[in-house]
Enzyme design. Sequence first.
Site, short mmCIF file in Angstrom:
data_model
loop_
_atom_site.label_atom_id
_atom_site.label_comp_id
_atom_site.label_asym_id
_atom_site.label_seq_id
_atom_site.Cartn_x
_atom_site.Cartn_y
_atom_site.Cartn_z
N ASN A 214 1.04 -1.28 0.13
CA ASN A 214 -0.12 -0.22 -0.01
C ASN A 214 0.39 1.28 0.62
OD1 ASN A 214 -1.94 1.94 0.11
ND2 ASN A 214 -2.52 1.48 2.93
N SER B 163 -2.81 14.32 -13.95
CA SER B 163 -4.20 14.51 -15.36
C SER B 163 -4.12 15.25 -15.66
CB SER B 163 -4.96 14.10 -14.13
OG SER B 163 -5.88 13.68 -15.08
N TYR C 182 -9.04 14.41 -6.07
CA TYR C 182 -8.46 14.12 -7.46
C TYR C 182 -7.74 15.24 -8.12
CZ TYR C 182 -6.78 11.19 -11.17
OH TYR C 182 -6.50 10.45 -12.90
N LYS D 4 -3.90 16.09 -8.20
CA LYS D 4 -2.95 15.68 -9.73
C LYS D 4 -2.15 17.20 -10.00
CE LYS D 4 -3.85 11.79 -10.85
NZ LYS D 4 -2.75 10.43 -10.75
N ILE E 235 -7.94 8.22 -20.90
CA ILE E 235 -7.71 7.45 -21.53
C ILE E 235 -8.30 6.23 -21.82
CG2 ILE E 235 -5.22 6.54 -22.02
CD1 ILE E 235 -4.91 9.10 -22.33
N1 CAA Z 1 -19.42 18.65 -16.85
C1 CAA Z 1 -21.03 19.90 -17.10
N2 CAA Z 1 -21.43 20.08 -16.01
C2 CAA Z 1 -21.47 18.82 -15.11
C3 CAA Z 1 -19.73 17.92 -15.44
C4 CAA Z 1 -19.08 18.82 -16.51
N3 CAA Z 1 -17.61 17.19 -16.26
N4 CAA Z 1 -20.12 17.82 -14.09
C5 CAA Z 1 -21.00 17.42 -13.51
N5 CAA Z 1 -21.92 18.16 -14.14
C6 CAA Z 1 -22.91 18.84 -13.74
C7 CAA Z 1 -24.62 18.02 -13.86
O1 CAA Z 1 -24.54 17.76 -15.60
C8 CAA Z 1 -25.54 18.14 -13.15
O2 CAA Z 1 -26.14 19.38 -13.78
P1 CAA Z 1 -28.26 19.42 -13.53
O3 CAA Z 1 -27.55 20.04 -11.44
O4 CAA Z 1 -27.84 20.63 -13.78
O5 CAA Z 1 -28.29 18.46 -13.82
C9 CAA Z 1 -24.46 18.57 -11.93
O6 CAA Z 1 -23.19 19.19 -11.98
C10 CAA Z 1 -24.63 18.08 -10.75
O7 CAA Z 1 -23.82 16.62 -11.15
P2 CAA Z 1 -24.07 15.02 -10.97
O8 CAA Z 1 -26.11 14.89 -11.38
O9 CAA Z 1 -23.69 14.36 -12.20
O10 CAA Z 1 -24.08 14.51 -9.48
P3 CAA Z 1 -23.71 13.47 -8.97
O11 CAA Z 1 -23.59 13.72 -7.71
O12 CAA Z 1 -25.01 12.51 -9.53
O13 CAA Z 1 -22.60 12.87 -9.21
C11 CAA Z 1 -20.02 12.54 -10.43
C12 CAA Z 1 -21.09 13.30 -9.41
C13 CAA Z 1 -20.27 11.15 -9.45
C14 CAA Z 1 -19.25 13.81 -9.78
C15 CAA Z 1 -20.26 12.68 -11.55
O14 CAA Z 1 -20.36 13.74 -12.32
C16 CAA Z 1 -19.52 12.64 -11.92
O15 CAA Z 1 -18.81 10.93 -12.09
N6 CAA Z 1 -18.54 13.47 -12.95
C17 CAA Z 1 -17.36 12.81 -14.00
C18 CAA Z 1 -16.20 13.40 -13.33
C19 CAA Z 1 -14.71 12.86 -13.58
O16 CAA Z 1 -15.01 13.26 -14.93
N7 CAA Z 1 -14.52 12.24 -13.62
C20 CAA Z 1 -13.48 11.92 -14.13
C21 CAA Z 1 -12.87 10.16 -14.32
S1 CAA Z 1 -11.69 9.59 -15.08
C22 CAA Z 1 -10.32 10.27 -14.26
O17 CAA Z 1 -10.12 10.96 -13.28
C23 CAA Z 1 -9.04 9.89 -15.22
C24 CAA Z 1 -8.13 10.86 -15.26
O18 CAA Z 1 -7.22 11.39 -14.57
C25 CAA Z 1 -9.16 12.84 -16.65
#
Ligand code: CAA
Length: 253
Positions: free
Chosen positions: A62, A151, A163, A167, A196
């Site tokens: 870990n 990232s 995150y 990052k 990715i």
């Molecule tokens: N762009 C624009 N709007 C966004 C957004 C985005 N990236 N993310 C969330 N929102 C908005 C939603 O559309 C929503 O708007 P409304 O209320 O108007 O509908 C509001 O913000 C709330 O979002 P959720 O309804 O999705 O809220 P939730 O509590 O159900 O989920 C969350 C929250 C888990 C963060 C989800 O929004 C999510 O998974 N977002 C993506 C996060 C992301 O980009 N992760 C990357 C993972 S991969 C990685 O990390 C590797 C790397 O290095 C890139």
Amino acid sequence: MHLNEKVIVITGGGQGLGRAMALFLAEKGATPVLIDMNSQALEETVRLCHEKGVQARAYIANIADEAAVEEVFGNIVRDLGAIHGLINNAGITRDAMFIKAKDGEVSKRMSLEQWQQVINVNLTGVFLCGREAATKMIEGGNEGVIINISSISRAGNMGQSNYSAAKAGVVALTTTWGKELARYGIRTGAIAPGFIATEMVMSMKPEALDKMAASIPAKRLGEPSEIASAVAFILENDYFTGRVIEVDGGLRL
Ligand code: CAA
């Protein structure tokens, strides 16, 4: 650095980007040393390296646990003699909005646990492994390279306060260590991948992933091997230190 027979430690080497890095570096004759918590995934990466005729080594630890990190790096030097490279690749996500509210009512917040888990692995883990690798390189009297995987989210990404902060932090560590460690013949570098095609990205909320993917100028997700080739570039280029390479298909958050 010529990679042939160099010992390159890869955290999170069991799967995803870490596995792709191990295979890419194995092709170049390096000996990948994988640290991960998932023993099954580790075994599979070792097997895939063997298929390429390379003896990869696997260790379970870990990276957020100081004593475990000290022990595993000690074991690697005991077993293999030296460490020439470290790729701080292991990372986790615990995505959540910082605050979610409607009509003045707050319904959800990122928990301290979600914050802390990501900081522990993605930032403290990088600090601990970087410190241990640099110690072993200096004590062993060999040159070395430390690469931190950042990232695109380091610029700030909705749903990723934890995150994104970690990052951004690892890029700051890269620059600081680049300055501090040059006198010992140790170089550093960071890579900021975009989206990715790994399990981490594929497990995103589909609506969020679709929205993100549609705005990538390159019109596709990146391939793990495209990050691995950036790793090889930093390892091999002796004038590269302290900087970050962005490999994100042109996407800006
Ligand atoms: N762009 C624009 N709007 C966004 C957004 C985005 N990236 N993310 C969330 N929102 C908005 C939603 O559309 C929503 O708007 P409304 O209320 O108007 O509908 C509001 O913000 C709330 O979002 P959720 O309804 O999705 O809220 P939730 O509590 O159900 O989920 C969350 C929250 C888990 C963060 C989800 O929004 C999510 O998974 N977002 C993506 C996060 C992301 O980009 N992760 C990357 C993972 S991969 C990685 O990390 C590797 C790397 O290095 C890139």
